[in-house]
Design a protein around this motif. Structure first.
Motif, short mmCIF file in Angstrom:
data_model
loop_
_atom_site.label_atom_id
_atom_site.label_comp_id
_atom_site.label_asym_id
_atom_site.label_seq_id
_atom_site.Cartn_x
_atom_site.Cartn_y
_atom_site.Cartn_z
N ASN A 5 0.84 -1.20 0.00
CA ASN A 5 0.00 0.00 0.00
C ASN A 5 0.88 1.25 0.00
OD1 ASN A 5 -2.33 1.44 -0.02
ND2 ASN A 5 -2.69 1.29 2.19
N ILE A 6 1.71 1.40 -1.04
CA ILE A 6 2.54 2.60 -1.19
C ILE A 6 2.39 3.11 -2.62
CG2 ILE A 6 4.22 1.97 0.60
CD1 ILE A 6 6.11 1.02 -1.58
N HIS A 7 2.85 4.32 -2.84
CA HIS A 7 2.74 4.97 -4.15
C HIS A 7 3.52 4.18 -5.21
CE1 HIS A 7 3.12 8.17 -7.18
NE2 HIS A 7 1.97 8.60 -6.65
N ALA A 8 3.05 4.22 -6.44
CA ALA A 8 3.65 3.46 -7.53
C ALA A 8 5.10 3.90 -7.79
CB ALA A 8 2.83 3.62 -8.80
N PHE A 9 5.40 5.17 -7.59
CA PHE A 9 6.77 5.65 -7.78
C PHE A 9 7.74 4.96 -6.82
CE2 PHE A 9 10.19 8.65 -6.74
CZ PHE A 9 10.77 8.77 -8.00
N TYR A 10 7.33 4.81 -5.58
CA TYR A 10 8.19 4.15 -4.59
C TYR A 10 8.35 2.66 -4.91
CZ TYR A 10 7.56 8.50 -2.09
OH TYR A 10 7.54 9.83 -1.75
N LYS A 11 7.30 2.04 -5.42
CA LYS A 11 7.40 0.65 -5.85
C LYS A 11 8.40 0.51 -6.97
CE LYS A 11 2.65 -0.65 -4.76
NZ LYS A 11 1.39 -1.15 -5.30
N PHE A 12 8.37 1.47 -7.92
CA PHE A 12 9.31 1.46 -9.03
C PHE A 12 10.75 1.58 -8.53
CE2 PHE A 12 11.83 4.01 -12.01
CZ PHE A 12 11.88 3.14 -13.08
N ILE A 13 10.99 2.50 -7.62
CA ILE A 13 12.34 2.70 -7.07
C ILE A 13 12.80 1.43 -6.36
CG2 ILE A 13 13.70 4.03 -5.40
CD1 ILE A 13 13.01 5.54 -7.97
N ILE A 14 11.96 0.82 -5.57
CA ILE A 14 12.32 -0.42 -4.87
C ILE A 14 12.64 -1.52 -5.87
CG2 ILE A 14 11.42 -2.25 -3.37
CD1 ILE A 14 9.81 -0.02 -1.92
N ALA A 15 11.83 -1.65 -6.91
CA ALA A 15 12.06 -2.69 -7.92
C ALA A 15 13.38 -2.48 -8.64
CB ALA A 15 10.90 -2.71 -8.91
N VAL A 16 13.70 -1.24 -8.96
CA VAL A 16 14.97 -0.94 -9.64
C VAL A 16 16.15 -1.24 -8.73
CG1 VAL A 16 16.38 0.93 -10.58
CG2 VAL A 16 14.00 0.72 -11.26
N ILE A 17 16.05 -0.84 -7.48
CA ILE A 17 17.14 -1.07 -6.54
C ILE A 17 17.40 -2.56 -6.33
CG2 ILE A 17 17.79 -0.82 -4.10
CD1 ILE A 17 16.48 1.97 -4.20
N ILE A 18 16.35 -3.35 -6.37
CA ILE A 18 16.50 -4.80 -6.17
C ILE A 18 16.96 -5.50 -7.44
CG2 ILE A 18 15.22 -6.93 -5.70
CD1 ILE A 18 13.53 -5.28 -3.72
N THR A 19 16.37 -5.15 -8.59
CA THR A 19 16.64 -5.93 -9.80
C THR A 19 17.90 -5.51 -10.53
OG1 THR A 19 15.19 -4.47 -11.08
CG2 THR A 19 14.24 -6.50 -10.19
N TRP A 20 18.31 -4.24 -10.48
CA TRP A 20 19.49 -3.81 -11.22
C TRP A 20 20.75 -4.56 -10.81
CZ3 TRP A 20 24.16 -1.45 -10.16
CH2 TRP A 20 24.89 -1.08 -11.29
N PRO A 21 21.08 -4.65 -9.51
CA PRO A 21 22.29 -5.40 -9.14
C PRO A 21 22.21 -6.88 -9.51
CG PRO A 21 21.53 -4.08 -7.30
CD PRO A 21 20.48 -4.00 -8.35
N ILE A 22 21.03 -7.46 -9.41
CA ILE A 22 20.88 -8.88 -9.74
C ILE A 22 21.15 -9.10 -11.23
CG2 ILE A 22 19.21 -10.76 -9.91
CD1 ILE A 22 17.90 -9.61 -7.36
N THR A 23 20.58 -8.26 -12.09
CA THR A 23 20.80 -8.44 -13.52
C THR A 23 22.24 -8.11 -13.91
OG1 THR A 23 19.95 -6.21 -13.94
CG2 THR A 23 18.41 -8.03 -14.16
N PHE A 24 22.84 -7.13 -13.25
CA PHE A 24 24.23 -6.78 -13.52
C PHE A 24 25.16 -7.95 -13.19
CE2 PHE A 24 28.32 -4.95 -12.26
CZ PHE A 24 28.62 -4.21 -13.39
N ILE A 25 24.96 -8.56 -12.03
CA ILE A 25 25.78 -9.69 -11.62
C ILE A 25 25.56 -10.89 -12.53
CG2 ILE A 25 26.13 -11.38 -9.76
CD1 ILE A 25 25.54 -9.03 -7.80
N CYS A 26 24.30 -11.16 -12.89
CA CYS A 26 24.01 -12.27 -13.81
C CYS A 26 24.66 -12.04 -15.16
CB CYS A 26 22.51 -12.45 -13.97
SG CYS A 26 21.70 -13.13 -12.52
#
Length: 57
Positions: A5-26
């Motif tokens: 139950n948070i704003h879509a912008f914050y969800k986007f930021i959280i998703a980027v912070i989590i997925t970017w390092p994972i995809t970079f390492i992969c």
């Protein structure tokens, strides 16, 4: 994240912070893996040393 139950912008930021390092390492692991053709790093040569590019002048 759909039920959060948070704003879509914050969800986007959280998703980027989590997925970017994972995809970079992969990506780094896949480039260094011997299972893929991309593991052989391309050599960058100047046009003078490349017979295909030199003959097109």
């Amino acid at each position: 994240m759909m039920n959060m139950n948070i704003h879509a912008f914050y969800k986007f930021i959280i998703a980027v912070i989590i997925t970017w390092p994972i995809t970079f390492i992969c990506g780094k692991l896949l480039l260094n893996s011997s299972l893929f053709a991309g593991s052989k790093k391309a050599k960058v040569t100047s046009p003078e040393n490349n017979p295909i590019l030199a003959s097109s002048k």
